[in-house]
Design a protein around this motif. Structure first.
Motif, PDB file in Angstrom:
ATOM      1  N   GLN A  84      34.102  -5.175  -6.938  1.00  0.00           N
ATOM      2  CA  GLN A  84      32.828  -5.135  -6.208  1.00  0.00           C
ATOM      3  C   GLN A  84      32.200  -3.741  -6.299  1.00  0.00           C
ATOM      4  O   GLN A  84      31.012  -3.614  -6.575  1.00  0.00           O
ATOM      5  N   HIS A  88      28.764  -2.582  -8.252  1.00  0.00           N
ATOM      6  CA  HIS A  88      27.783  -1.877  -7.421  1.00  0.00           C
ATOM      7  C   HIS A  88      27.365  -0.574  -8.104  1.00  0.00           C
ATOM      8  O   HIS A  88      26.170  -0.277  -8.238  1.00  0.00           O
ATOM      9  N   ASN A 153      24.378  -3.976  -3.799  1.00  0.00           N
ATOM     10  CA  ASN A 153      25.449  -4.725  -3.156  1.00  0.00           C
ATOM     11  C   ASN A 153      25.206  -6.227  -3.255  1.00  0.00           C
ATOM     12  O   ASN A 153      26.101  -6.992  -3.593  1.00  0.00           O
ATOM     13  N   VAL A 154      23.982  -6.659  -2.984  1.00  0.00           N
ATOM     14  CA  VAL A 154      23.623  -8.080  -3.068  1.00  0.00           C
ATOM     15  C   VAL A 154      23.715  -8.562  -4.518  1.00  0.00           C
ATOM     16  O   VAL A 154      24.244  -9.647  -4.792  1.00  0.00           O
ATOM     17  N   SER A 156      25.550  -7.270  -6.933  1.00  0.00           N
ATOM     18  CA  SER A 156      26.947  -7.311  -7.371  1.00  0.00           C
ATOM     19  C   SER A 156      27.656  -8.545  -6.826  1.00  0.00           C
ATOM     20  O   SER A 156      28.458  -9.167  -7.526  1.00  0.00           O
ATOM     21  N   LYS A 157      27.353  -8.924  -5.592  1.00  0.00           N
ATOM     22  CA  LYS A 157      27.938 -10.157  -5.050  1.00  0.00           C
ATOM     23  C   LYS A 157      27.465 -11.374  -5.830  1.00  0.00           C
ATOM     24  O   LYS A 157      28.243 -12.278  -6.123  1.00  0.00           O
ATOM     25  N   LEU A 160      29.224 -11.583  -9.192  1.00  0.00           N
ATOM     26  CA  LEU A 160      30.655 -11.877  -9.118  1.00  0.00           C
ATOM     27  C   LEU A 160      30.973 -13.243  -8.510  1.00  0.00           C
ATOM     28  O   LEU A 160      32.125 -13.649  -8.513  1.00  0.00           O
ATOM     29  N   THR A 161      29.965 -13.941  -7.987  1.00  0.00           N
ATOM     30  CA  THR A 161      30.203 -15.257  -7.400  1.00  0.00           C
ATOM     31  C   THR A 161      30.400 -16.271  -8.524  1.00  0.00           C
ATOM     32  O   THR A 161      29.531 -16.419  -9.378  1.00  0.00           O
ATOM     33  N   LYS A 167      28.129 -19.726  -0.787  1.00  0.00           N
ATOM     34  CA  LYS A 167      28.459 -18.628   0.103  1.00  0.00           C
ATOM     35  C   LYS A 167      29.222 -19.131   1.349  1.00  0.00           C
ATOM     36  O   LYS A 167      29.918 -18.364   1.984  1.00  0.00           O
TER      37      LYS A 167
END
Length: 169
Positions: A84, A88, A153-154, A156-157, A160-161, A167
């Motif tokens: 993560q 980022h 941050n958003v 990168s999430k 990686l999802t 969610k």
């Protein structure tokens, strides 16, 4: 994260850059086609379409490219970096590069131009339209750079999802 996964992530970031480049090509093509005395052409739009197609392919198949570029390794060859945080940081580095390599040099041209317009108290309409048509890609690049920097941050999430996972799970 394996070396192939790091390269795959980089390929996805590269595909984002290709979309930004395609938007620039569209803006330049539109500005060129609106110039009087120049025969309009669809070549910039064709190039933009090819660039977007390549970006989509790289986005959908980053690991194919990664496995071609990085020699096969065993799964015990893992780099111990928090995924993560690595993604980022990669988003922020990409945003900084975009700002420094694309936005800032263009602003170095337009800021003095606007200062001259304000100092001379001339209407903006007295200047060539082509100067102001080139601002759109700069604004888009600036927006993408700010989005990548401040929403890393958003992003990168999202990157990686795994596909098909929501969610709420």
């Amino acid at each position: 994260m394996t070396p192939q996964q790091i390269v795959g992530l980089s390929v996805r970031l590269f595909s984002i850059w290709l979309v930004v480049l395609a938007l620039q090509i569209i803006g330049i093509g539109d500005a060129l086609n609106s110039q009087p005395g120049i025969e309009s052409t669809n070549v910039p739009f064709l190039l933009s379409g090819i660039t977007i197609s390549l970006a989509i392919l790289l986005w959908l198949f980053p690991m194919v490219v990664a496995h071609k570029l990085v020699p096969k390794t065993q799964f015990d060859n893992i780099l111990h970096v928090p995924v993560q945080e690595a993604v980022h940081v990669a988003c922020i580095i990409f945003a900084l590069w975009l700002f420094l390599a694309k936005v800032l040099p263009n602003l170095a041209y337009y800021i003095p131009l606007f200062m001259v317009i304000i100092y001379d108290k001339q209407p903006i309409s007295s200047y060539e339209q082509f100067h102001f048509m080139k601002i759109t890609p700069i604004v888009i690049e600036f927006a993408v750079a700010m989005l990548l920097a401040f929403k890393a941050n958003v992003i990168s999430k999202f990157l990686l999802t795994p596909k098909g996972e929501s969610k709420n799970e």
